[in-house]
Write a protein that holds these residues in place. Structure first.
Motif, PDB file in Angstrom:
ATOM      1  N   GLN A 187       0.837  -1.202   0.000  1.00  0.00           N
ATOM      2  CA  GLN A 187       0.000   0.000   0.000  1.00  0.00           C
ATOM      3  C   GLN A 187       0.867   1.244   0.000  1.00  0.00           C
ATOM      4  OE1 GLN A 187      -3.065   0.272   3.010  1.00  0.00           O
ATOM      5  NE2 GLN A 187      -3.308   2.467   2.710  1.00  0.00           N
ATOM      6  N   ASP A 228      -1.418   8.135  -0.320  1.00  0.00           N
ATOM      7  CA  ASP A 228      -2.177   8.940  -1.270  1.00  0.00           C
ATOM      8  C   ASP A 228      -1.311  10.113  -1.752  1.00  0.00           C
ATOM      9  OD1 ASP A 228      -4.099  11.231  -1.958  1.00  0.00           O
ATOM     10  OD2 ASP A 228      -5.490   9.556  -1.722  1.00  0.00           O
ATOM     11  N   ARG A 274      -1.970  13.051  -2.306  1.00  0.00           N
ATOM     12  CA  ARG A 274      -2.311  14.310  -1.656  1.00  0.00           C
ATOM     13  C   ARG A 274      -1.565  14.498  -0.328  1.00  0.00           C
ATOM     14  NH1 ARG A 274      -8.717  13.292  -1.636  1.00  0.00           N
ATOM     15  NH2 ARG A 274      -7.897  11.158  -1.389  1.00  0.00           N
ATOM     16  N   SER A 275      -0.776  13.545   0.072  1.00  0.00           N
ATOM     17  CA  SER A 275      -0.125  13.542   1.376  1.00  0.00           C
ATOM     18  C   SER A 275       0.768  14.764   1.585  1.00  0.00           C
ATOM     19  CB  SER A 275       0.716  12.272   1.535  1.00  0.00           C
ATOM     20  OG  SER A 275       1.435  12.301   2.756  1.00  0.00           O
ATOM     21  N   ARG A 298      -9.945  10.989   7.078  1.00  0.00           N
ATOM     22  CA  ARG A 298      -9.690  10.429   5.746  1.00  0.00           C
ATOM     23  C   ARG A 298      -8.237  10.641   5.336  1.00  0.00           C
ATOM     24  NH1 ARG A 298     -15.315  12.477   2.760  1.00  0.00           N
ATOM     25  NH2 ARG A 298     -16.710  11.413   4.237  1.00  0.00           N
ATOM     26  N   GLU A 299      -7.693  11.814   5.642  1.00  0.00           N
ATOM     27  CA  GLU A 299      -6.282  12.039   5.344  1.00  0.00           C
ATOM     28  C   GLU A 299      -5.407  11.064   6.125  1.00  0.00           C
ATOM     29  OE1 GLU A 299      -2.746  15.415   5.513  1.00  0.00           O
ATOM     30  OE2 GLU A 299      -4.635  15.809   6.557  1.00  0.00           O
ATOM     31  N   ALA A 316      -5.512   7.574   4.603  1.00  0.00           N
ATOM     32  CA  ALA A 316      -4.970   7.486   3.246  1.00  0.00           C
ATOM     33  C   ALA A 316      -3.472   7.732   3.178  1.00  0.00           C
ATOM     34  CB  ALA A 316      -5.686   8.483   2.335  1.00  0.00           C
ATOM     35  N   THR A 317      -2.922   8.477   4.159  1.00  0.00           N
ATOM     36  CA  THR A 317      -1.522   8.900   4.063  1.00  0.00           C
ATOM     37  C   THR A 317      -0.657   8.487   5.241  1.00  0.00           C
ATOM     38  OG1 THR A 317      -1.776  11.041   5.199  1.00  0.00           O
ATOM     39  CG2 THR A 317      -2.355  10.966   2.847  1.00  0.00           C
ATOM     40  N   TRP A 356     -10.292  16.513   0.767  1.00  0.00           N
ATOM     41  CA  TRP A 356     -10.566  15.179   1.273  1.00  0.00           C
ATOM     42  C   TRP A 356     -12.038  14.802   1.145  1.00  0.00           C
ATOM     43  CZ3 TRP A 356      -6.643  12.147   1.475  1.00  0.00           C
ATOM     44  CH2 TRP A 356      -5.376  12.719   1.581  1.00  0.00           C
TER      45      TRP A 356
END
Length: 425
Positions: free
Chosen positions: A190, A193, A195-196, A336-337, A340-341, A422
């Protein structure tokens, strides 16, 4: 011939590693080892893996960088999966090793591992090396550590902390025992993301010590440190904060190396409120470590240092919080951030933690465990200390801290850009 085992823990570096330097200086043959515990993927009491895949991926980058650095110095790193006490005791017996050398980690499980090795008759030499200040240089005994941060900071500042410069890395390591083990681990797949704010699948933010040292040099060679206090509550991007914490957490970077770079920056560009605040936050990291040494397992119990009753817990509310589906846009964006990160700004960490404890009335320990699983910069002492502060179960006299998410969003995300990023608006 003295044969030692060096057990790398949360010190995945060669620069400013006094324990590793001691092992190099005192042994004629040295086996560097990193142990991957099966407990990482075991379920917690709250129903999820203790380590999530992003945290494992970042750690694996640090381990890979360390392995290459050791190979470059004529050694290697043996990575073994298993329960650490069993692995190390088995290696010590098989190799007739004289000693295991490692860092000290002031948390109950980590201290218990060292005690268990000693109970088996294994000589263990452990070093306190994860903070800014050596224990011998403290102006008070651990039992007299102030229960509030400010008196602690003032006492250390009056004592002129810290005066010790970081050690340079060894040019070479002692030879490996012959024969020595080799091991291979499959990579975690994995990826974070894109956007991190800490994109650790790029060379600049890789988990290895080499990337950490490049980042420190880059950050403190410019002017970003001068404006740190004004920007540190940012939400997105690589430049709003120092971004040192992930490397500090794995030990790919030492706090003393970071602090020395800060002092060098101040010598070139001058000290101001921004640079001073970086030093304060590094000192907070020390304070949480020393508090863990003083209070031990009390920091992991439901009441913490308070006399409050067991907190309530709602598994359904917790599930919505961890999935970023509470319906509160600012909180959901942060969660969510994080998922995802593996990273989240300090401001959002406080907001989402407060929301879980004070608005959803869930057990703070579940939130602390979720952060442990998700954060690539998870640090056991800082994590417990910050969650206890939010929950009002630590030493802070304000008895907890609630952050109003609507007010926080209005101040820190007035145009809704972060929430839209996000998909929470």
């Amino acid at each position: 011939m003295s044969l030692h085992i060096y057990w790398f823990r949360n010190d995945l570096r060669l620069t400013d590693n006094p324990a590793f330097r001691s092992a190099c200086d005192s042994s004629s043959s040295l086996l560097p080892v990193y142990v991957v515990s099966p407990g990482e993927t075991a379920p917690t009491a709250w129903g999820f893996e203790r380590w999530g895949p992003l945290r494992r991926r970042f750690r694996d980058q640090a381990v890979a960088g360390l392995k290459q650095a050791l190979i470059d110095r004529g050694s290697d790193l043996v990575v073994i999966e298993g329960e650490p006490v069993q692995v190390l005791s088995g290696l010590a017996e098989a190799l007739s090793a004289d000693r295991v050398v490692c860092e000290t980690i002031a948390a109950p499980e980590e201290l218990a591992q060292v005690d268990a090795l000693r109970a088996l008759g294994i000589s263990v030499e452990d070093h306190w090396q994860s903070g800014l200040v050596d224990l011998a240089d403290l102006p008070f005994a651990i039992r007299d550590l102030p229960e509030v941060f400010t008196p602690f900071r003032r006492a250390l500042e009056a004592a002129g902390f810290p005066s010790v410069r970081p050690l340079s890395p060894p040019h070479a390591a002692p030879p490996l025992p012959d024969p020595y083990l080799s091991a291979h681990r499959s990579a975690i797949t994995q990826a974070p993301d894109p956007r991190s704010s800490f994109p650790f699948d790029t060379a600049a933010f890789d988990g290895a010590e080499s990337a950490a040292l490049r980042h420190v040099q880059s950050y403190f060679s410019g002017r970003l440190a001068q404006s740190y206090k004004a920007t540190r509550n940012g939400l997105s991007g690589a430049a709003y904060s120092t971004k040192l914490s992930p490397w500090l957490a794995t030990g790919a970077l030492s706090a003393r190396r970071a602090f020395a770079s800060l002092r060098d920056h101040e010598a070139r560009h001058g000290a101001n409120e921004g640079t001073g605040w970086i030093g304060v936050e590094l000192l907070w990291r020390d304070y949480f470590r020393l508090s863990s040494m003083k209070h031990g397992a009390r920091l992991f119990r439901h009441q913490g240092l308070s006399r409050l009753p067991r907190p309530s817990h709602d598994p359904e509310q917790f599930a919505r919080w961890s999935a970023g589906e509470t319906g509160q846009p600012f909180v959901d964006a942060g969660m969510r951030e994080l998922a995802a990160t593996g990273y989240l700004s300090n401001r959002l960490r406080q907001v989402v933690a407060s929301y879980l404890v004070h608005d959803l009335e869930c057990d703070w320990r579940a939130g602390a465990a979720w952060f442990e699983a998700q954060l690539i910069d998870f640090d056991v002492c800082s994590n417990q200390g910050n969650w206890l502060y939010i929950a009002g179960r630590g030493a802070d006299p304000r008895n907890g801290r609630r952050f109003d998410p609507e007010q926080q969003a209005g101040y820190y995300d007035p145009d809704g850009a972060y929430r839209r990023l996000w998909n929470a608006l």
